[in-house]
Scaffold this motif. Structure first.
Motif, PDB file in Angstrom:
ATOM      1  N   VAL A 345      67.383 -18.783 116.857  1.00 50.99           N
ATOM      2  CA  VAL A 345      66.531 -18.409 115.714  1.00 50.99           C
ATOM      3  C   VAL A 345      67.053 -17.054 115.221  1.00 50.99           C
ATOM      4  O   VAL A 345      67.581 -16.267 116.021  1.00 50.99           O
ATOM      5  CB  VAL A 345      65.048 -18.296 116.163  1.00 50.99           C
ATOM      6  CG1 VAL A 345      64.172 -17.721 115.057  1.00 50.99           C
ATOM      7  CG2 VAL A 345      64.514 -19.660 116.603  1.00 50.99           C
ATOM      8  N   CYS A 363      59.881 -15.862 123.619  1.00 51.09           N
ATOM      9  CA  CYS A 363      60.362 -15.260 124.870  1.00 51.09           C
ATOM     10  C   CYS A 363      60.410 -13.744 124.822  1.00 51.09           C
ATOM     11  O   CYS A 363      60.512 -13.081 125.856  1.00 51.09           O
ATOM     12  CB  CYS A 363      61.752 -15.811 125.210  1.00 51.09           C
ATOM     13  SG  CYS A 363      63.034 -15.222 124.087  1.00 51.09           S
ATOM     14  N   CYS A 366      64.162 -10.813 121.515  1.00 52.35           N
ATOM     15  CA  CYS A 366      64.576 -10.097 120.298  1.00 52.35           C
ATOM     16  C   CYS A 366      63.916  -8.720 120.234  1.00 52.35           C
ATOM     17  O   CYS A 366      64.571  -7.722 119.922  1.00 52.35           O
ATOM     18  CB  CYS A 366      64.287 -10.925 119.046  1.00 52.35           C
ATOM     19  SG  CYS A 366      62.647 -11.637 118.996  1.00 52.35           S
TER      20      CYS A 366
HETATM   21  S1  SF4 Z   1      60.995 -14.541 120.659  1.00 57.67           S
HETATM   22 FE1  SF4 Z   1      62.771 -15.399 121.757  1.00 57.67          FE
HETATM   23  S2  SF4 Z   1      63.013 -17.443 120.883  1.00 57.67           S
HETATM   24 FE2  SF4 Z   1      61.728 -16.317 119.468  1.00 57.67          FE
HETATM   25  S3  SF4 Z   1      63.162 -15.478 117.992  1.00 57.67           S
HETATM   26 FE3  SF4 Z   1      62.844 -13.899 119.558  1.00 57.67          FE
HETATM   27  S4  SF4 Z   1      64.518 -14.237 120.989  1.00 57.67           S
HETATM   28 FE4  SF4 Z   1      64.381 -16.092 119.736  1.00 57.67          FE
END
Ligand code: SF4
Ligand code: SF4
Length: 385
Positions: A345, A363, A366
């Motif tokens: 993403v 998760c 980021c």
């Molecule tokens: S929370 Fe995790 S899965 Fe969602 S955009 Fe961020 S890194 Fe990607």
């Protein structure tokens, strides 16, 4: 193979070597779930095991004996919700309405017992899928959370026995216990015990984030979902209690950790215990300033008020850190958030356009990597202020 990330943990935390129990709160709070029928009234006496709420398939039982004294509004798994309040009489009187003949651990017995004790997902998977690989994960993803590693260490005999029962009852070809390669304590424990179980093997994995998620773990182990089943150590121990001793899950394991605490611990607590009661009775806070309480981990959890937050079966823990304001700076277009995302993403695009992605697995990687400290997860969830 997918590139996963090792998380840096820059806080040194000393854990108690034994699991500490806090099972004697004066009041317990049981969340009232949507579409569940409430079967008890205020002032009614309940036994441990009395059914409080039910829908067509599930029932929620009281973890203590005592009196229902009313309802209140609390934080249920991160959202406001109502809860039944039970005053503990500390007698632990259990409702005995189930009679069993000798347990014989065959397929039908195990499946019916698991449905009866509300392990619906495990029961239906065992019932409908031909499993060749049973994978028992003995670790957690979130930094500082140690529940599965502790349960695996403390209850390794029970977990090995349960794995053996499942393997022979369901003709499972390969059973493995998976431990992180830096957990030497658990590796030593299992190397000394596993010889008694020739059909169970030990598999070591790297200390990488997201491997506690079955999808990523199976991919890492080069196994296919179609004939594999991942169960964590905590659940294996609960299955053991249900199958061998007809016990409901009245208690759970949570980790309370963080730099604001004198000591971090894994605890065994009753489901329904208020976080504030646990903190006041079992922990000393060493930071004199304001502290932030984060429910269920730094990567995927969210701030909570401990006087309004109870432990549920899904709770993994509480992180206590100094409440310092983190200033978000402007995006510098470094691309790191996109590069680290395990499901490809583009979080910056979501931030810029406001169009959320259904692929995001929340998760938190980021936000973790962003050099400008932008709370990208909040954009992904659609609640950035
Ligand atoms: S929370 Fe995790 S899965 Fe969602 S955009 Fe961020 S890194 Fe990607
Ligand atoms: S990591 Fe942060 S600074 Fe870098 S592109 Fe993503 S949002 Fe911008």
């Amino acid at each position: 193979m997918r590139k996963l990330t090792k998380l840096k943990t820059n806080i040194d935390i000393v854990y108690n070597s034994n699991i500490v129990e806090y099972l004697d709160a004066d009041y317990l709070y049981i969340p009232m779930k949507k579409n569940y029928k409430t079967l008890v009234k205020t002032n009614e006496y309940v036994y441990k095991g009395t059914i409080l709420l039910e829908d067509n398939l599930n029932k929620i039982v009281s973890p203590i004996s005592g009196k229902i004294i009313g309802m209140t509004t609390l934080n249920v798994d991160g959202r406001p919700g109502n809860a039944i309040v039970i005053e503990n009489d500390f007698k632990e009187e259990e409702k005995k309405n189930r009679k069993y003949k000798d347990n014989k651990y065959d397929r039908d017995f195990i499946i019916s017992r698991l449905y009866e004790y509300y392990f619906k997902y495990v029961a239906s998977t065992l019932e409908t899928k031909k499993i060749n690989n049973l994978v028992i994960s003995g670790f957690d993803d979130e930094p500082y959370i140690q529940n599965n590693a502790y349960v695996l260490k403390k209850y390794h005999r029970e977990i090995l026995e349960m794995a053996d029962i499942l393997a022979s009852s369901f003709e499972i070809k390969n059973t493995s216990i998976v431990i992180k390669s830096n957990n030497t304590d658990n590796i030593e424990t299992f190397l000394s015990k596993i010889g008694t179980y020739p059909n169970i093997s030990l598999r070591l994995i790297e200390d990488k984030y997201l491997l506690a998620t079955p999808f990523f773990l199976l991919e890492y182990l080069d196994l296919k979902d179609i004939d594999s089943f991942v169960i964590d150590a905590k659940t294996m121990y609960e299955l053991y209690n249900a199958i061998k001793y007809n016990k409901f899950t009245y208690e759970t394991f949570i980790t309370i950790a963080g730099p604001s605490l004198v000591k971090s611990m894994v605890l065994k607590v009753k489901v329904g215990t208020l976080m504030k009661d646990i903190i006041n009775n079992k922990f000393k806070i060493n930071n004199k300033g304001n502290n932030l309480f984060i429910l269920d981990g730094l990567m995927t959890g969210s701030p909570c008020q401990i006087e309004k937050t109870m432990v549920t079966k899904n709770t993994i823990g509480l992180i206590v850190i100094p409440d310092e304001e983190i200033k978000e700076n402007s995006c510098i277009n470094c691309g790191m958030c996109y590069k680290i995302c395990p499901v490809r993403v583009n979080p910056k695009k979501v931030m810029d356009t406001g169009v959320r992605s259904s692929n995001c697995i929340n998760c938190g990687l980021c936000s973790y990597i962003c050099p400008s400290h932008i709370n990208l997860r909040a954009f992904l969830e659609g609640n950035h202020e």
